[in-house]
Scaffold this motif. Structure first.
Motif, short mmCIF file in Angstrom:
data_model
loop_
_atom_site.label_atom_id
_atom_site.label_comp_id
_atom_site.label_asym_id
_atom_site.label_seq_id
_atom_site.Cartn_x
_atom_site.Cartn_y
_atom_site.Cartn_z
N UNK A 12 11.96 16.57 -0.42
CA UNK A 12 12.40 17.48 -1.47
C UNK A 12 13.40 18.47 -0.88
N UNK A 13 14.59 18.56 -1.50
CA UNK A 13 15.63 19.46 -1.00
C UNK A 13 16.20 20.26 -2.15
N UNK A 14 16.83 21.37 -1.82
CA UNK A 14 17.51 22.19 -2.80
C UNK A 14 18.92 21.65 -3.03
N UNK A 15 19.35 21.75 -4.26
CA UNK A 15 20.72 21.33 -4.59
C UNK A 15 21.71 22.07 -3.69
N UNK A 16 22.63 21.33 -3.13
CA UNK A 16 23.64 21.92 -2.25
C UNK A 16 23.30 21.80 -0.78
N UNK A 17 22.01 21.60 -0.48
CA UNK A 17 21.61 21.44 0.91
C UNK A 17 21.97 20.02 1.39
N UNK A 18 21.92 19.84 2.70
CA UNK A 18 22.08 18.50 3.26
C UNK A 18 20.72 17.81 3.35
N UNK A 19 20.72 16.50 3.15
CA UNK A 19 19.49 15.71 3.23
C UNK A 19 19.59 14.75 4.40
N UNK A 20 18.46 14.54 5.04
CA UNK A 20 18.41 13.55 6.12
C UNK A 20 17.21 12.65 5.87
N UNK A 21 17.45 11.37 5.73
CA UNK A 21 16.40 10.38 5.53
C UNK A 21 16.36 9.49 6.76
N UNK A 22 15.17 9.31 7.29
CA UNK A 22 15.02 8.59 8.55
C UNK A 22 14.37 7.23 8.37
N UNK A 23 14.64 6.36 9.32
CA UNK A 23 14.11 5.00 9.28
C UNK A 23 13.94 4.51 10.71
N UNK A 24 12.79 3.92 10.99
CA UNK A 24 12.55 3.31 12.29
C UNK A 24 12.47 1.80 12.13
N UNK A 25 12.98 1.08 13.08
CA UNK A 25 12.87 -0.38 13.04
C UNK A 25 12.32 -0.85 14.37
N UNK A 26 11.75 -2.04 14.36
CA UNK A 26 11.06 -2.50 15.56
C UNK A 26 11.74 -3.69 16.23
N UNK A 27 12.64 -4.36 15.52
CA UNK A 27 13.27 -5.55 16.08
C UNK A 27 14.49 -5.16 16.91
N UNK A 28 14.39 -5.25 18.20
CA UNK A 28 15.49 -4.82 19.06
C UNK A 28 16.72 -5.73 18.92
N UNK A 29 16.54 -6.90 18.30
CA UNK A 29 17.67 -7.81 18.10
C UNK A 29 18.45 -7.50 16.83
N UNK A 90 16.12 1.65 3.74
CA UNK A 90 16.90 1.07 4.80
C UNK A 90 16.54 -0.42 4.89
N UNK A 91 17.45 -1.21 5.39
CA UNK A 91 17.22 -2.64 5.59
C UNK A 91 17.94 -3.07 6.85
N UNK A 92 17.39 -4.06 7.51
CA UNK A 92 17.99 -4.52 8.77
C UNK A 92 17.91 -6.03 8.86
N UNK A 93 18.79 -6.57 9.69
CA UNK A 93 18.78 -8.00 9.94
C UNK A 93 19.49 -8.27 11.26
N UNK A 94 19.38 -9.50 11.69
CA UNK A 94 20.12 -9.97 12.85
C UNK A 94 20.57 -11.38 12.56
N UNK A 95 21.85 -11.64 12.79
CA UNK A 95 22.38 -12.97 12.57
C UNK A 95 22.18 -13.42 11.14
N UNK A 96 21.57 -14.57 10.96
CA UNK A 96 21.43 -15.16 9.64
C UNK A 96 20.03 -14.95 9.06
N UNK A 97 19.24 -14.12 9.72
CA UNK A 97 17.91 -13.81 9.19
C UNK A 97 18.07 -12.95 7.94
N UNK A 98 17.15 -13.16 6.98
CA UNK A 98 17.20 -12.37 5.75
C UNK A 98 16.93 -10.90 6.05
N UNK A 99 17.44 -10.04 5.17
CA UNK A 99 17.21 -8.60 5.31
C UNK A 99 15.72 -8.29 5.25
#
Lengths: 111, 113
Positions: A12-29, A90-99
């Motif tokens: 939840x943020x106030x109008x005009x403020x900056x927002x930061x949304x974070x995401x962690x992923x586990x596949x190093x590839x 957030x979404x991630x992939x590597x090569x031809x693997x699906x998102x």
């Protein structure tokens, strides 16, 4: 196993403020990452993407940062507006693997 | 305008009935995808197709079937074997599967009567 997750389910943020949304992923590839915005009852809308040969990419009012060392991705929204209220994935992939999608963060912008 | 069209927006199914969800794209994309989204959750891949007359199972293909007879169309059938079909179904397409963004339709919400 492989997973993409988010640290905060609701932001939840106030109008005009900056927002930061974070995401962690586990596949190093993983070498391609996307942020999507989903409004209620609609399909996800592409916001910005980044490839693993970059650590920062900017769009209009949005910036994506990629830290491959700690497998972390963030979306920064400048001067957040009421129209930015939505669920962000957030979404991630590597090569031809699906998102692989994370479970989403809901952004609420307070007027 | 180019885009992805899903129909219908809302669909109701009786127990034991098969239903087919439509997905059409005019983006000239080779790859198409079907996802399922449950309330408050992310997207799970049901099936995908890289090219006409070819498709592959995703993570949750059981109880679903697809066809890809035309480049523009990728219909999804929810069969009676799918015991928990109530969900929001999203179709997407991309130019190919090699690290390209997927573009989504506005979904079909399926409910059981």
């Amino acid at each position: 196993g492989e997973s993409v997750g988010l640290h905060l389910p609701t932001l939840s943020v106030q109008e005009g403020d900056n927002s930061i949304i974070n995401c962690a992923y586990s596949n190093s590839a993983s070498d391609y990452f996307i942020w999507y915005k989903q409004e209620s009852g609609k399909g996800p809308q592409f916001i910005i993407d980044i490839r693993s040969n970059m650590d920062k990419r900017q769009g209009q009012r949005v910036t994506v940062l990629l830290n491959k060392t700690v497998k972390h991705l963030s979306l920064q929204i400048a001067a957040t507006q009421p129209g930015d209220s939505a669920v962000y994935f957030c979404a991630e992939t590597s090569g031809r693997r699906a998102l692989t999608f994370g479970s989403g963060t809901r952004l609420q912008v307070q007027p | 305008d180019g885009g992805i069209t899903q129909s219908p927006k809302y669909l109701f199914r009786k127990e034991g009935q098969n239903v087919t969800l439509s997905c059409e794209q005019n983006l000239n994309h080779d790859a198409m995808y079907w996802y399922r989204q449950d309330p408050g959750q992310g997207l799970r891949l049901i099936y995908y197709s890289q090219i006409v007359n070819d498709f592959q199972k995703g993570d949750i293909a059981e109880g679903y079937s697809v066809s890809r007879e035309k480049k523009e169309s990728f219909p999804l059938t929810v069969t009676s074997a799918q015991k928990n079909p109530t969900a929001f179904y999203l179709c997407a397409s991309s130019r190919d599967r090699n690290n390209q963004p997927q573009h989504f339709g506005d979904g079909t919400r399926l409910s059981i009567l």
